[in-house]
Write a protein that holds these residues in place. Sequence first.
Motif, PDB file in Angstrom:
ATOM      1  N   TYR A   1       0.792  -1.219   0.000  1.00 35.24           N
ATOM      2  CA  TYR A   1       0.000   0.000   0.000  1.00 35.24           C
ATOM      3  C   TYR A   1       0.824   1.268   0.000  1.00 35.24           C
ATOM      4  CZ  TYR A   1      -3.836  -3.085   0.267  1.00 35.24           C
ATOM      5  OH  TYR A   1      -4.739  -4.058  -0.053  1.00 35.24           O
ATOM      6  N   THR A   2       2.107   1.167   0.242  1.00 39.11           N
ATOM      7  CA  THR A   2       2.988   2.320   0.126  1.00 39.11           C
ATOM      8  C   THR A   2       4.354   1.821  -0.311  1.00 39.11           C
ATOM      9  OG1 THR A   2       1.855   3.403   1.956  1.00 39.11           O
ATOM     10  CG2 THR A   2       3.956   4.324   1.305  1.00 39.11           C
ATOM     11  N   VAL A   3       4.922   2.511  -1.254  1.00 39.75           N
ATOM     12  CA  VAL A   3       6.285   2.227  -1.684  1.00 39.75           C
ATOM     13  C   VAL A   3       7.026   3.553  -1.628  1.00 39.75           C
ATOM     14  CG1 VAL A   3       7.761   1.492  -3.562  1.00 39.75           C
ATOM     15  CG2 VAL A   3       5.600   0.332  -3.164  1.00 39.75           C
ATOM     16  N   GLU A   4       8.080   3.575  -0.848  1.00 38.86           N
ATOM     17  CA  GLU A   4       8.855   4.791  -0.667  1.00 38.86           C
ATOM     18  C   GLU A   4      10.197   4.621  -1.361  1.00 38.86           C
ATOM     19  OE1 GLU A   4      10.714   7.367   3.038  1.00 38.86           O
ATOM     20  OE2 GLU A   4       9.598   5.539   3.431  1.00 38.86           O
TER      21      GLU A   4
ATOM     22  N   ASP B   1       2.937  -2.539   4.205  1.00 40.04           N
ATOM     23  CA  ASP B   1       1.654  -3.219   3.997  1.00 40.04           C
ATOM     24  C   ASP B   1       0.508  -2.245   4.291  1.00 40.04           C
ATOM     25  OD1 ASP B   1       1.462  -3.035   6.739  1.00 40.04           O
ATOM     26  OD2 ASP B   1       1.554  -5.195   7.100  1.00 40.04           O
ATOM     27  N   MET B   2      -0.722  -2.762   4.245  1.00 42.87           N
ATOM     28  CA  MET B   2      -1.883  -1.891   4.396  1.00 42.87           C
ATOM     29  C   MET B   2      -2.004  -1.311   5.807  1.00 42.87           C
ATOM     30  SD  MET B   2      -4.923  -4.724   4.261  1.00 42.87           S
ATOM     31  CE  MET B   2      -6.266  -3.745   4.853  1.00 42.87           C
ATOM     32  N   ASP B   3      -1.339  -1.905   6.783  1.00 47.14           N
ATOM     33  CA  ASP B   3      -1.377  -1.385   8.149  1.00 47.14           C
ATOM     34  C   ASP B   3      -0.243  -0.401   8.432  1.00 47.14           C
ATOM     35  OD1 ASP B   3      -3.597  -2.989   8.742  1.00 47.14           O
ATOM     36  OD2 ASP B   3      -2.281  -4.706   9.159  1.00 47.14           O
ATOM     37  N   GLY B   4       0.585  -0.151   7.433  1.00 50.87           N
ATOM     38  CA  GLY B   4       1.699   0.774   7.594  1.00 50.87           C
ATOM     39  C   GLY B   4       2.959   0.133   8.139  1.00 50.87           C
ATOM     40  N   ASN B   5       2.981  -1.187   8.247  1.00 53.81           N
ATOM     41  CA  ASN B   5       4.159  -1.896   8.739  1.00 53.81           C
ATOM     42  C   ASN B   5       5.181  -2.050   7.618  1.00 53.81           C
ATOM     43  OD1 ASN B   5       2.864  -2.342  11.254  1.00 53.81           O
ATOM     44  ND2 ASN B   5       1.790  -4.076  10.347  1.00 53.81           N
ATOM     45  N   ARG B   6       6.432  -1.803   7.919  1.00 52.04           N
ATOM     46  CA  ARG B   6       7.498  -1.944   6.928  1.00 52.04           C
ATOM     47  C   ARG B   6       7.672  -3.426   6.594  1.00 52.04           C
ATOM     48  NH1 ARG B   6      12.985   0.292   5.875  1.00 52.04           N
ATOM     49  NH2 ARG B   6      13.441  -0.726   3.913  1.00 52.04           N
TER      50      ARG B   6
ATOM     51  N   TYR C   1      10.093  -6.138   5.114  1.00 52.59           N
ATOM     52  CA  TYR C   1      11.488  -6.397   4.795  1.00 52.59           C
ATOM     53  C   TYR C   1      11.633  -7.632   3.904  1.00 52.59           C
ATOM     54  CZ  TYR C   1      12.534  -2.925   8.307  1.00 52.59           C
ATOM     55  OH  TYR C   1      12.605  -1.756   9.002  1.00 52.59           O
ATOM     56  N   HIS C   2      10.725  -8.598   4.079  1.00 50.79           N
ATOM     57  CA  HIS C   2      10.755  -9.833   3.297  1.00 50.79           C
ATOM     58  C   HIS C   2       9.332 -10.205   2.927  1.00 50.79           C
ATOM     59  CE1 HIS C   2      14.941 -10.335   4.336  1.00 50.79           C
ATOM     60  NE2 HIS C   2      14.624 -10.143   5.604  1.00 50.79           N
ATOM     61  N   LEU C   3       9.194 -10.949   1.862  1.00 55.00           N
ATOM     62  CA  LEU C   3       7.860 -11.366   1.423  1.00 55.00           C
ATOM     63  C   LEU C   3       7.136 -12.172   2.494  1.00 55.00           C
ATOM     64  CD1 LEU C   3       8.547 -12.335  -2.281  1.00 55.00           C
ATOM     65  CD2 LEU C   3       7.320 -10.354  -1.431  1.00 55.00           C
ATOM     66  N   GLN C   4       7.882 -12.914   3.294  1.00 57.52           N
ATOM     67  CA  GLN C   4       7.250 -13.723   4.339  1.00 57.52           C
ATOM     68  C   GLN C   4       6.603 -12.860   5.425  1.00 57.52           C
ATOM     69  OE1 GLN C   4       6.639 -16.898   4.018  1.00 57.52           O
ATOM     70  NE2 GLN C   4       7.725 -16.862   2.080  1.00 57.52           N
ATOM     71  N   ASP C   5       6.930 -11.557   5.456  1.00 53.97           N
ATOM     72  CA  ASP C   5       6.288 -10.648   6.414  1.00 53.97           C
ATOM     73  C   ASP C   5       4.840 -10.352   6.028  1.00 53.97           C
ATOM     74  OD1 ASP C   5       8.702 -10.519   7.714  1.00 53.97           O
ATOM     75  OD2 ASP C   5       9.276  -8.601   6.804  1.00 53.97           O
ATOM     76  N   LEU C   6       4.501 -10.578   4.788  1.00 53.26           N
ATOM     77  CA  LEU C   6       3.138 -10.299   4.316  1.00 53.26           C
ATOM     78  C   LEU C   6       2.218 -11.470   4.622  1.00 53.26           C
ATOM     79  CD1 LEU C   6       3.924  -8.734   0.857  1.00 53.26           C
ATOM     80  CD2 LEU C   6       2.720  -7.614   2.721  1.00 53.26           C
ATOM     81  N   HIS C   7       1.132 -11.200   5.293  1.00 58.01           N
ATOM     82  CA  HIS C   7       0.164 -12.238   5.647  1.00 58.01           C
ATOM     83  C   HIS C   7      -0.385 -12.928   4.397  1.00 58.01           C
ATOM     84  CE1 HIS C   7      -3.066 -14.291   7.728  1.00 58.01           C
ATOM     85  NE2 HIS C   7      -3.906 -13.794   6.841  1.00 58.01           N
TER      86      HIS C   7
END
Length: 184
Positions: free
Chosen positions: A148-151, A162-167, A169-175
């Motif tokens: 949801y954000t790319v800086e 992600d959509m909650d604003g969490n950074r 770092y790895h694809l496995q961080d995404l639910h």
Amino acid sequence: MDARLVQKMKKIRNGIFDLAGLTILLYTIAFIPLTIAGLQLRAWVNVACAVFVGVCVLLWLLLTFFTADSIKKRITMGVTLLGIACFLWIFRFPLFIFCAAVPHKDRVDTIDGKTFVGYEDNFWDKSIDYYEYKNFIVSGAKRIFSLYTVEEKPDGSIAYYDMDGNRIYHLQDLHEYRYVDELK
């Protein structure tokens, strides 16, 4: 108008019509097997085909107007062109919504060593839907995950959120990515 000029314009008009038809045919021939195989044409191919066919149709209408051999046909074509112009003017807001729904930017990103095609959508909130990268023309049809954000930082690095604003770092961080079948 000179008869030879009219004949040349009619040949060009027929060629434009054939070219638009051939483009639609080739697009359909490519689209059906790709859909069956779980693939899709990249966004730039869809937009290019739509713009090309639209320009061909408008040129065909204009050339038909100029090559009409009777005043009745010219009036009919003039009314048709005026009707198209009025339609585009009256319905410009829905057309704007349609154009805004088209992804604004097609990007190829490498995340954790895997290459993905991302389609940015800046209509309401900025988000990027990622699909499996296949090649310059084709990508996977199933959305794998969304960010949801790319800086993009001045040093060239990219931070993903992600959509909650969490950074991320790895694809496995995404639910949503954890439950996707492993990419082939």
